[in-house]
Every structure is written in structure tokens, then in C-alpha cells.
Design a protein around this motif. Structure first.
Motif, mmCIF file in Angstrom:
data_model
loop_
_atom_site.group_PDB
_atom_site.id
_atom_site.type_symbol
_atom_site.label_atom_id
_atom_site.label_comp_id
_atom_site.label_asym_id
_atom_site.label_seq_id
_atom_site.Cartn_x
_atom_site.Cartn_y
_atom_site.Cartn_z
ATOM 1 N N ARG A 26 34.156 24.820 -19.529
ATOM 2 C CA ARG A 26 33.963 24.171 -18.237
ATOM 3 C C ARG A 26 32.779 23.223 -18.282
ATOM 4 N N SER A 28 29.925 21.278 -15.409
ATOM 5 C CA SER A 28 29.430 21.328 -14.035
ATOM 6 C C SER A 28 30.028 20.200 -13.202
ATOM 7 N N SER A 29 30.228 20.477 -11.929
ATOM 8 C CA SER A 29 30.726 19.465 -10.990
ATOM 9 C C SER A 29 29.589 18.653 -10.389
ATOM 10 N N ASP A 35 30.416 24.802 -8.358
ATOM 11 C CA ASP A 35 30.563 25.480 -9.645
ATOM 12 C C ASP A 35 30.849 26.963 -9.451
ATOM 13 N N THR A 38 34.470 27.650 -8.238
ATOM 14 C CA THR A 38 35.491 27.277 -9.224
ATOM 15 C C THR A 38 35.375 28.096 -10.506
ATOM 16 N N GLY A 41 32.711 25.807 -12.860
ATOM 17 C CA GLY A 41 32.763 24.355 -12.934
ATOM 18 C C GLY A 41 34.177 23.838 -13.160
ATOM 19 N N ILE A 42 34.269 22.564 -13.472
ATOM 20 C CA ILE A 42 35.560 21.902 -13.696
ATOM 21 C C ILE A 42 36.092 22.274 -15.084
ATOM 22 N N THR A 48 42.499 18.028 -13.136
ATOM 23 C CA THR A 48 41.920 18.385 -11.842
ATOM 24 C C THR A 48 42.354 17.346 -10.817
ATOM 25 N N LEU A 61 32.405 12.675 -5.828
ATOM 26 C CA LEU A 61 32.533 13.915 -6.592
ATOM 27 C C LEU A 61 32.992 13.629 -8.015
ATOM 28 N N ILE A 65 31.053 14.367 -11.684
ATOM 29 C CA ILE A 65 31.667 15.040 -12.825
ATOM 30 C C ILE A 65 31.550 14.166 -14.072
#
Length: 322
Positions: A26, A28-29, A35, A38, A41-42, A48, A61, A65
Motif C-alpha cells: 500500500r 499513503s493517501s 489511510d 482503507t 492506504g491505497i 482505485t 486527493l 496520492i
């Protein structure tokens, strides 16, 4: 097991055999609160999907990212497909995006856009691709036709076909894909039911590993009644990588992006790292008062002045487990 693996490799080529549970990396967003909901994070090397109303913070956003991706992967580039022809580089640079490590393209039509996305995936030089936005994709048939011509379902079919081609390329080439979409009124829905829908077909919702729905819930103004930021709520509408339907809130400051300092203070109060009595904020360590200020902005300035912000961030991240 060795026999069946040998058979698969012989019959279908050198295939990848998955053993045990997959660990999903992952990134971080840019928001600790996001985070947390989710699951860290992403997800990397996945798709996504970010959809919401106008001025809800979708592009901001995505930029955050991209900034986090530039920190994590220092050798590859960010691919940005600007179908809206409205990307503000000065705004992105103000948030922290490195323009020199980005590839910006403005395709003429959907076919070119999806072709560029596939080519960037297969190049091995791109770590993140952002499509902004799906709602503005237009096929060559629409461009060539009369403005009053009807092209029912043509974009949705193209998007579905393209997603089936792109999704396998993500994990194979270690590329993360973010698709941004808008909302449209769902005509005919009266009373119960979802009054909004997203253009471009349902293939994005089905293909997404994580679907985020940001929404502006309030506008924050200063003492002179000038709007300075939006209070934003983000909902995990669908997820294959974490429990869905969780929500978080943070401020999006004009020209700055996510108010990370304010978010840290808000979370520190929830985790009882900071005591809030009325308008007074107090930060202590082992019973010793380090900072005590009246007003949120004054408190944030004070912890920065005393170089306590990194310590507070570390404690919040530890409590949030991100």
C-alpha cells in the motif's frame, strides 16, 4: 504440487503460482484518517476508483496520492491523462507534486486515451496512472458524427473492453491506476433509490479494488467571511482490500490540499494525546505540559514552533496503526 506446477508451466508457459495469502502493498493517501479506514492506504498495483460531485476534492486527493507515490518510487514517473484539459499545474506544484517526474497527456478521444494508458503500463517506466476524468471520455465516432447523433452505450462498451485489457497489466507491470469520475442525475428515480449515477458504464465499479466517494459537507470561512477550505467526508463505498462503508473527514484548504496538521490534531484529540477543554488545547508528555494554547490555529503554530509536530504525528500514526 510440483507436478501440477510443472504441467502448468509446460502447457501454458512460465505461469505464476500463488501460494498462501497475498500481501497487498500500500501507499499513503496523504491523509492518516483515510489511510486508517482503507486498511493502510491505497493498494498498489490495483485499480482505485474515485467518484463524487463537483468540488468534492477528487483531483486533489489523486494529486496527494501521486505525491506519495513520488516519495516511494523515485525511479519511475507519474502518468496523468487529462481528458478534462483543466489540470492546474501551479496548484499541483503548490501541494508538492514534482512536475519533472510526471508525464501529462491530453488525448483527442477515448481510443487514444486507453491506448496511452496501456502503453504506459507496458513501458515499465510509470508507477501510477491517473485518468481525469472518465466522464469526459469521448469516442472518435461521437467526434465524427453530428452533435445531435445518439450513441447509446458506445462509451460504456469501449470502457468495459479497455478495462479488461488494462487490469491484468497493472499487477504484471507493478502499476497503480486511479480513475476519477463525476456524478449525473439518475432520471426517473423518485423517492427511494439512488438519485445519482456515474457516466461511462458499470465496468469501473466492478473492476475497482477500492472505490472512494469524497463529498463536500461544509465550507469553512475566516474572520472576514472568505471561504478558505472545505470540510470533506470520504466514504469507502466498495473494497476488496479492507472492510467497506467506513468514513473519515478532513479539511481541504484552497491552494494547500489536505490540511494534514489540522487532521493530526483532530485525531490526537480522539486518541486522547491532546486534551481539549473549550477553546484550549493542551499537549503533555509524562504529565508535563509541553504546549497549551487557545484556538486550534494557535495550537498548531505552537507545536510547530517547538518542533513537536513530528513527535505528535508519530504518536498519531502509532495509535492509528498506519
Amino acid at each position: 504440487m510440483a507436478d501440477i506446477i510443472t504441467t502448468l508451466n509446460t502447457k501454458y508457459g512460465n505461469v505464476t503460482v500463488i501460494k498462501g495469502a497475498l500481501q497487498i502493498p500500500r501507499i499513503s493517501s496523504g491523509s492518516i484518517a483515510l489511510d486508517k479506514i482503507t486498511g493502510g492506504g491505497i493498494p498498489l498495483n490495483k485499480f482505485t476508483y474515485i467518484t463524487g460531485a463537483e468540488s468534492s476534492g477528487k483531483t486533489t486527493l489523486a494529486i496527494h496520492i501521486a505525491i506519495e507515490m513520488q516519495k516511494k518510487d523515485t525511479t519511475r514517473y507519474i502518468g496523468y491523462v487529462d481528458m478534462e484539459h483543466a489540470f492546474d499545474m501551479q496548484y499541483a506544484k503548490g501541494i508538492g507534486l514534482d512536475e519533472g517526474r510526471c508525464i501529462f497527456v491530453q488525448p483527442d478521444n477515448s481510443q487514444h486515451a486507453w491506448g496511452m494508458i496501456a502503453d504506459m503500463c507496458e513501458s515499465g517506466q510509470v508507477s501510477l496512472i491517473i485518468l481525469d476524468s472518465i466522464a469526459t471520455l469521448v469516442t472518435q465516432q461521437e467526434i465524427d458524427g453530428d452533435i445531435s447523433d445518439q450513441h447509446v452505450g458506445i462509451e460504456a462498451r469501449l470502457n468495459g473492453q479497455s478495462m479488461r485489457k488494462v487490469i491484468p497489466l497493472l499487477s504484471k507491470n507493478k502499476v497503480t491506476f486511479i480513475g476519477i469520475n463525476q456524478l449525473r442525475q439518475n432520471i426517473g428515480v423518485i423517492g427511494y433509490g439512488n438519485k445519482h449515477t456515474s457516466p461511462g458504464g458499470y465496468s469501473f465499479r466492478y473492476a475497482s479494488h477500492l472505490t472512494l466517494e469524497p463529498a463536500r459537507i461544509a465550507t469553512i470561512k475566516d474572520n472576514e467571511n472568505t471561504a478558505i477550505s472545505n470540510r470533506t467526508k470520504v466514504k469507502v463505498a466498495k473494497s476488496k482490500v479492507c472492510p467497506p462503508y467506513k468514513e473519515c473527514e478532513f479539511d481541504l484548504v484552497y491552494g494547500v490540499g489536505i490540511d494534514q496538521c489540522g487532521e493530526v490534531v483532530d485525531l490526537a484529540i480522539i486518541y486522547k494525546l491532546i486534551t481539549k477543554n473549550g477553546a484550549w488545547y493542551t499537549f503533555t508528555r509524562n504529565g508535563e505540559i509541553l504546549v497549551k494554547e487557545q484556538g486550534r490555529s494557535n495550537f498548531i503554530d505552537a507545536i510547530k514552533k517547538h518542533a513537536l509536530y513530528p513527535e505528535l504525528v508519530a504518536q498519531v500514526r502509532q495509535m492509528a496503526e498506519v
